[in-house]
Design an enzyme around this catalytic site. Structure first.
Site, PDB file in Angstrom:
ATOM      1  N   GLY A  31     -13.330   1.436   7.849  1.00 16.95           N
ATOM      2  CA  GLY A  31     -13.415   2.310   9.018  1.00 16.95           C
ATOM      3  C   GLY A  31     -12.601   1.769  10.179  1.00 16.95           C
ATOM      4  O   GLY A  31     -11.734   0.912   9.993  1.00 16.95           O
ATOM      5  N   LEU A  33     -10.416   3.539  11.755  1.00 15.80           N
ATOM      6  CA  LEU A  33      -9.157   3.932  11.099  1.00 15.80           C
ATOM      7  C   LEU A  33      -8.004   4.007  12.088  1.00 15.80           C
ATOM      8  O   LEU A  33      -8.169   4.430  13.228  1.00 15.80           O
ATOM      9  CB  LEU A  33      -9.349   5.278  10.397  1.00 15.80           C
ATOM     10  N   HIS A  37      -4.129   2.965   7.912  1.00 15.97           N
ATOM     11  CA  HIS A  37      -4.985   3.669   6.951  1.00 15.97           C
ATOM     12  C   HIS A  37      -4.443   5.074   6.678  1.00 15.97           C
ATOM     13  O   HIS A  37      -4.447   5.555   5.546  1.00 15.97           O
ATOM     14  CB  HIS A  37      -6.398   3.816   7.502  1.00 15.97           C
ATOM     15  N   LYS A 149      -0.342  -5.252   4.165  1.00 20.06           N
ATOM     16  CA  LYS A 149      -0.840  -6.013   5.315  1.00 20.06           C
ATOM     17  C   LYS A 149      -1.780  -7.139   4.853  1.00 20.06           C
ATOM     18  O   LYS A 149      -1.760  -8.238   5.371  1.00 20.06           O
ATOM     19  CB  LYS A 149      -1.576  -5.043   6.252  1.00 20.06           C
TER      20      LYS A 149
HETATM   21  P1  AMP Z   1      -9.544  -2.345   6.048  1.00 23.03           P
HETATM   22  O1  AMP Z   1     -10.189  -1.141   6.658  1.00 23.03           O
HETATM   23  O2  AMP Z   1      -9.031  -3.317   7.059  1.00 23.03           O
HETATM   24  O3  AMP Z   1     -10.389  -2.974   4.978  1.00 23.03           O
HETATM   25  O4  AMP Z   1      -8.233  -1.817   5.315  1.00 23.03           O
HETATM   26  C1  AMP Z   1      -8.305  -0.819   4.330  1.00 23.03           C
HETATM   27  C2  AMP Z   1      -6.976  -0.743   3.608  1.00 23.03           C
HETATM   28  O5  AMP Z   1      -5.953  -0.406   4.547  1.00 23.03           O
HETATM   29  C3  AMP Z   1      -6.569  -2.074   2.972  1.00 23.03           C
HETATM   30  O6  AMP Z   1      -5.983  -1.822   1.708  1.00 23.03           O
HETATM   31  C4  AMP Z   1      -5.589  -2.616   3.959  1.00 23.03           C
HETATM   32  O7  AMP Z   1      -4.650  -3.504   3.384  1.00 23.03           O
HETATM   33  C5  AMP Z   1      -4.915  -1.349   4.431  1.00 23.03           C
HETATM   34  N1  AMP Z   1      -4.280  -1.572   5.730  1.00 23.03           N
HETATM   35  C6  AMP Z   1      -4.861  -2.061   6.855  1.00 23.03           C
HETATM   36  N2  AMP Z   1      -3.946  -2.197   7.850  1.00 23.03           N
HETATM   37  C7  AMP Z   1      -2.759  -1.791   7.332  1.00 23.03           C
HETATM   38  C8  AMP Z   1      -1.425  -1.687   7.844  1.00 23.03           C
HETATM   39  N3  AMP Z   1      -1.128  -2.043   9.088  1.00 23.03           N
HETATM   40  N4  AMP Z   1      -0.467  -1.246   7.017  1.00 23.03           N
HETATM   41  C9  AMP Z   1      -0.734  -0.891   5.744  1.00 23.03           C
HETATM   42  N5  AMP Z   1      -1.974  -0.951   5.205  1.00 23.03           N
HETATM   43  C10 AMP Z   1      -2.972  -1.389   5.978  1.00 23.03           C
END
Ligand code: AMP
Length: 286
Positions: A31, A33, A37, A149
């Protein structure tokens, strides 16, 4: 957009999609977002007939001194973003439902959980691997979308999917950045104005080091690490680690295969991570 709060409810809906022959894409998130995301969701939307997302702040992957309690949870805003992105089903499990009293199982990806983030955050990747296994068992997607990331996470989960024969295709999407280069992250919201102004330095250091590795000015992984360390020595926080390692295995980098340059930096209000992948210059090239 349908909401499912239990594994059986999610599975029942998604099995209906699959019975109609529709390909299911899955984007797991915690979340808060942001455009990173959203880019994953857009890609999955384009490539799959059905789009499933989850929001779950997973207590198992946070250390005792980390930000589990204060992690941002803007639920209404997140749901609006998912709806707008064309999500068919959002899976919103409760922590008490995923980890009831007596829960004691962990999934460990033994070698890949150790270095980099693993050293700074003991237990983190067992938490990640365990929750993603549980999410995949509930959703049974055809394709799993992850971000570069979190490079180590993407490598480790790709390995896990293979080792456990989970039969899902892992799609790793490029890191999405703010216009000044800072990698988008839910934790950027913690930063004060001065920290936010300094934070793009992390990507500048990675980019400059990558350029020196690509051109042959830096030839040894230890020199790449030293260059990043010295560039960040006078920042407003503390460097957790820098690493120049093999981009596929996280083991010793060798010429002829891509390197992962990765770092974690603790600012007073947030711990930030970032990375780039670079192909080193061929022997003799300069
Ligand atoms: P999180 O909500 O931080 O667990 O991230 C969910 C997904 O989004 C994970 O696969 C992260 O690697 C991806 N994600 C988060 N930030 C970025 C970003 N800046 N660029 C690309 N993917 C991202």
């Amino acid at each position: 957009m349908i909401s499912a709060r239990t594994p059986s409810a999610a599975r029942a809906w998604i099995r209906r999609y699959r019975a109609r022959g529709e390909r299911v894409g899955f984007v797991p998130t915690m979340g808060a977002l942001h455009v990173g995301h959203r880019t994953l969701l857009e890609r999955a939307r384009r490539e799959c007939g059905r789009l499933v997302a989850s929001i779950f702040v997973n207590p198992l992957q946070f250390g005792p001194d980390e930000d589990y309690r204060r992690y941002p949870r803007p639920r209404r805003r997140d749901l609006a973003i998912l709806r707008e992105a064309g999500v068919d089903l959002v899976y919103l499990p409760a922590a008490e439902r995923l980890y009831p009293p007596g829960f004691q199982t962990r999934v460990s990806v033994l070698r890949l959980r150790g270095p980099l983030e693993g050293r700074s955050r003991p237990g983190h990747f067992d938490g990640v691997a365990t929750v993603v296994t549980k999410l995949l068992v509930a959703v049974e997607p055809d394709r799993l979308y992850l971000g570069q990331k979190d490079a180590q996470q993407a490598i480790l989960l790709t390995r896990m999917v293979k080792d456990l024969d989970l039969g899902v295709t892992v799609v790793v999407c490029p890191t999405v950045r703010e216009p000044d280069g800072l990698a988008c992250s839910s934790r950027n919201a913690y930063l004060g104005p001065e920290e936010r102004a300094w934070a793009p330095a992390l990507y500048s250091v990675l980019r400059e080091t990558a350029s020196a590795v690509r051109s042959g000015r830096i030839r040894r992984p230890s020199d790449a690490e030293a260059a990043m360390r010295s560039r960040l020595a006078r920042g407003p926080g503390r460097l957790d680690y820098v690493a120049a390692v093999d981009a596929a295995t996280l083991e010793t980098a060798i010429r002829g295969r891509p390197w992962l340059l990765a770092l974690a930096y603790r600012l007073p209000s947030a711990r930030l991570i970032d990375n780039v992948v670079v192909r080193p210059a061929k022997r003799g090239a300069r």
